[in-house]
Motif scaffolding. Structure first.
Motif, PDB file in Angstrom:
ATOM      1  N   SER A 201      25.248 -23.798  16.609  1.00  0.00           N
ATOM      2  CA  SER A 201      26.337 -25.225  16.808  1.00  0.00           C
ATOM      3  C   SER A 201      25.594 -26.490  16.320  1.00  0.00           C
ATOM      4  N   THR A 202      24.590 -26.384  15.990  1.00  0.00           N
ATOM      5  CA  THR A 202      24.128 -28.170  15.701  1.00  0.00           C
ATOM      6  C   THR A 202      23.233 -27.264  14.298  1.00  0.00           C
ATOM      7  N   VAL A 203      22.570 -28.572  14.032  1.00  0.00           N
ATOM      8  CA  VAL A 203      21.651 -28.490  12.614  1.00  0.00           C
ATOM      9  C   VAL A 203      20.544 -28.318  12.927  1.00  0.00           C
ATOM     10  N   THR A 204      19.794 -27.274  12.608  1.00  0.00           N
ATOM     11  CA  THR A 204      18.161 -26.819  13.137  1.00  0.00           C
ATOM     12  C   THR A 204      16.778 -27.637  12.604  1.00  0.00           C
ATOM     13  N   ASN A 205      17.596 -27.505  11.475  1.00  0.00           N
ATOM     14  CA  ASN A 205      16.309 -28.094  10.426  1.00  0.00           C
ATOM     15  C   ASN A 205      17.693 -29.289   9.446  1.00  0.00           C
ATOM     16  N   ASP A 206      17.448 -30.778   8.958  1.00  0.00           N
ATOM     17  CA  ASP A 206      18.088 -30.996   8.602  1.00  0.00           C
ATOM     18  C   ASP A 206      17.250 -31.785   6.974  1.00  0.00           C
ATOM     19  N   LYS A 207      16.287 -31.355   6.608  1.00  0.00           N
ATOM     20  CA  LYS A 207      15.418 -31.154   5.353  1.00  0.00           C
ATOM     21  C   LYS A 207      16.008 -30.139   4.260  1.00  0.00           C
ATOM     22  N   VAL A 208      15.719 -30.363   3.628  1.00  0.00           N
ATOM     23  CA  VAL A 208      16.389 -28.915   2.352  1.00  0.00           C
ATOM     24  C   VAL A 208      15.061 -28.512   2.719  1.00  0.00           C
ATOM     25  N   HIS A 209      15.268 -27.260   2.912  1.00  0.00           N
ATOM     26  CA  HIS A 209      14.560 -26.088   3.255  1.00  0.00           C
ATOM     27  C   HIS A 209      14.601 -24.491   2.819  1.00  0.00           C
ATOM     28  N   ILE A 210      14.453 -23.631   2.534  1.00  0.00           N
ATOM     29  CA  ILE A 210      14.439 -22.302   1.801  1.00  0.00           C
ATOM     30  C   ILE A 210      15.805 -22.178   3.717  1.00  0.00           C
ATOM     31  N   HIS A 211      16.569 -21.029   2.931  1.00  0.00           N
ATOM     32  CA  HIS A 211      17.998 -20.298   3.833  1.00  0.00           C
ATOM     33  C   HIS A 211      16.775 -19.383   4.687  1.00  0.00           C
ATOM     34  N   PRO A 212      17.655 -19.119   5.886  1.00  0.00           N
ATOM     35  CA  PRO A 212      16.753 -17.630   6.193  1.00  0.00           C
ATOM     36  C   PRO A 212      17.950 -16.991   5.978  1.00  0.00           C
ATOM     37  N   GLY A 213      19.511 -16.986   5.111  1.00  0.00           N
ATOM     38  CA  GLY A 213      19.914 -16.158   4.540  1.00  0.00           C
ATOM     39  C   GLY A 213      21.154 -15.517   5.608  1.00  0.00           C
ATOM     40  N   ASN A 214      22.190 -15.013   5.821  1.00  0.00           N
ATOM     41  CA  ASN A 214      24.155 -15.326   6.756  1.00  0.00           C
ATOM     42  C   ASN A 214      22.738 -13.758   7.552  1.00  0.00           C
ATOM     43  N   ILE A 215      23.726 -14.088   9.118  1.00  0.00           N
ATOM     44  CA  ILE A 215      23.757 -13.148  10.255  1.00  0.00           C
ATOM     45  C   ILE A 215      24.636 -12.838   9.830  1.00  0.00           C
ATOM     46  N   GLY A 216      25.662 -12.339   9.803  1.00  0.00           N
ATOM     47  CA  GLY A 216      26.850 -12.263   9.889  1.00  0.00           C
ATOM     48  C   GLY A 216      26.959 -11.036  11.502  1.00  0.00           C
ATOM     49  N   ASP A 217      27.647  -9.831  11.434  1.00  0.00           N
ATOM     50  CA  ASP A 217      28.048  -8.871  12.783  1.00  0.00           C
ATOM     51  C   ASP A 217      29.199  -8.378  11.878  1.00  0.00           C
ATOM     52  N   SER A 218      29.193  -6.571  12.825  1.00  0.00           N
ATOM     53  CA  SER A 218      29.974  -5.969  12.427  1.00  0.00           C
ATOM     54  C   SER A 218      31.337  -6.071  12.462  1.00  0.00           C
ATOM     55  N   ASP A 219      31.446  -7.185  13.725  1.00  0.00           N
ATOM     56  CA  ASP A 219      32.867  -7.031  14.637  1.00  0.00           C
ATOM     57  C   ASP A 219      34.594  -8.418  13.336  1.00  0.00           C
ATOM     58  N   SER A 220      34.729  -7.921  13.557  1.00  0.00           N
ATOM     59  CA  SER A 220      35.585  -8.385  12.269  1.00  0.00           C
ATOM     60  C   SER A 220      36.532  -9.322  12.737  1.00  0.00           C
ATOM     61  N   SER A 221      36.821  -9.067  14.214  1.00  0.00           N
ATOM     62  CA  SER A 221      37.831 -10.251  14.718  1.00  0.00           C
ATOM     63  C   SER A 221      37.177 -10.874  16.407  1.00  0.00           C
ATOM     64  N   GLY A 222      36.054 -10.875  15.927  1.00  0.00           N
ATOM     65  CA  GLY A 222      35.105 -11.842  16.911  1.00  0.00           C
ATOM     66  C   GLY A 222      33.626 -11.705  17.078  1.00  0.00           C
ATOM     67  N   GLY A 223      32.736 -11.340  17.157  1.00  0.00           N
ATOM     68  CA  GLY A 223      31.447 -11.703  17.488  1.00  0.00           C
ATOM     69  C   GLY A 223      31.274 -13.186  17.328  1.00  0.00           C
ATOM     70  N   ILE A 224      29.768 -13.178  16.755  1.00  0.00           N
ATOM     71  CA  ILE A 224      29.267 -14.256  16.614  1.00  0.00           C
ATOM     72  C   ILE A 224      29.564 -14.730  15.721  1.00  0.00           C
ATOM     73  N   SER A 225      29.891 -14.196  13.919  1.00  0.00           N
ATOM     74  CA  SER A 225      30.110 -14.752  12.612  1.00  0.00           C
ATOM     75  C   SER A 225      31.631 -13.871  11.892  1.00  0.00           C
ATOM     76  N   ASP A 226      31.821 -15.110  10.961  1.00  0.00           N
ATOM     77  CA  ASP A 226      33.064 -14.745  10.592  1.00  0.00           C
ATOM     78  C   ASP A 226      32.682 -13.721   9.010  1.00  0.00           C
ATOM     79  N   LEU A 227      31.136 -14.247   9.439  1.00  0.00           N
ATOM     80  CA  LEU A 227      30.760 -12.796   8.165  1.00  0.00           C
ATOM     81  C   LEU A 227      30.948 -11.649   8.174  1.00  0.00           C
ATOM     82  N   ASP A 228      30.554 -10.805   7.198  1.00  0.00           N
ATOM     83  CA  ASP A 228      30.075  -9.417   7.889  1.00  0.00           C
ATOM     84  C   ASP A 228      29.056  -9.041   6.761  1.00  0.00           C
ATOM     85  N   ASN A 229      28.255  -8.296   7.964  1.00  0.00           N
ATOM     86  CA  ASN A 229      26.641  -8.246   7.453  1.00  0.00           C
ATOM     87  C   ASN A 229      27.034  -7.133   6.488  1.00  0.00           C
ATOM     88  N   ALA A 230      27.628  -6.072   6.434  1.00  0.00           N
ATOM     89  CA  ALA A 230      26.994  -5.178   5.082  1.00  0.00           C
ATOM     90  C   ALA A 230      27.598  -5.161   3.992  1.00  0.00           C
TER      91      ALA A 230
END
Length: 227
Positions: A182-211
């Protein structure tokens, strides 16, 4: 051989020595390959420049031009800054989006410029981008290759929600996610941790598909032939 900068490139270098050696390489043949499973690259910007210029620096605050590229794929600001300062810029060598597994090959005349940089937004991410930071162009002709990392511009929270990212028609987003961050945790340019995603297309924590949208570094390879 390749210069290892602070961006931590995983380098696999194969230099083929020629008889000629010179201060600056004039002609470069560059191939960039998207090595991800399901992440797309927005139009690339590639530039040769001197040591006073750079597209980004890890551990530093992103410029407004880098922010525009990392959040929306807009390379016009970076192109203007580098071009107006005397750098040599190649815009959009792939003629649009570079799909997963695809490559683009192009040429750049670096002239007297001694460094090479590259960036493009990673889709879908909030403010992720593939980058090469001020790689020293070798004085020896040959073929050089490296793996490229994905970076986080530190300008937007990685909530992974469809409403916070560009929505091109070739990406299928979920809906109803609550947000990974919900907030920026590191406001400097840094190595990206990658997307997390989830397997729930109509809920969950993310709107991205972890597959398909989950990824880890590195995200690309680059091969540079110094003529």
């Amino acid at each position: 051989m390749l210069k290892l900068s602070q961006i931590g490139l995983l380098v696999s270098t194969s230099a083929v020595a020629m008889s000629a050696s010179f201060v600056n390489a004039a002609e470069l043949e560059i191939t960039v390959t998207n090595s991800t499973k399901g992440i797309y690259f927005t139009p690339l910007i590639v530039a040769a420049h001197n040591s006073d210029l750079f597209m980004f620096r890890t551990g530093e605050t992103a410029s407004s031009e880098l922010e525009s590229m990392a959040e929306g794929g807009d390379i016009s600001g970076l192109s203007s800054v580098i071009g107006n300062a005397g750098g040599v810029v190649v815009e959009n060598p792939a003629d649009g989006i570079l799909d997963p597994g695809m490559s683009t090959t192009f040429y750049l005349d670096s002239g007297t410029m001694g460094y090479l940089s590259l960036s493009a937004m990673l889709l879908p991410t909030n403010d992720g981008f593939v980058g090469l930071d001020s790689w020293a162009i070798p004085s020896e002709a040959g073929t050089y290759s490296a793996a490229l990392y994905g970076y986080d511009a530190g300008t937007e929270a990685n909530d992974e929600l469809a409403g916070s990212m560009p929505n091109p028609p070739f990406i299928t987003f979920g809906s109803g996610g609550t947000g990974v961050e919900s907030t920026v945790t590191n406001d400097k340019v840094h190595i990206h941790p990658g997307n997390i995603g989830d397997s729930d297309s109509s809920g969950g924590i993310s709107d991205l598909d972890n597959a398909s949208h989950r990824w880890l570094n590195p995200v690309a390879t680059i091969t540079i032939v110094v003529k």
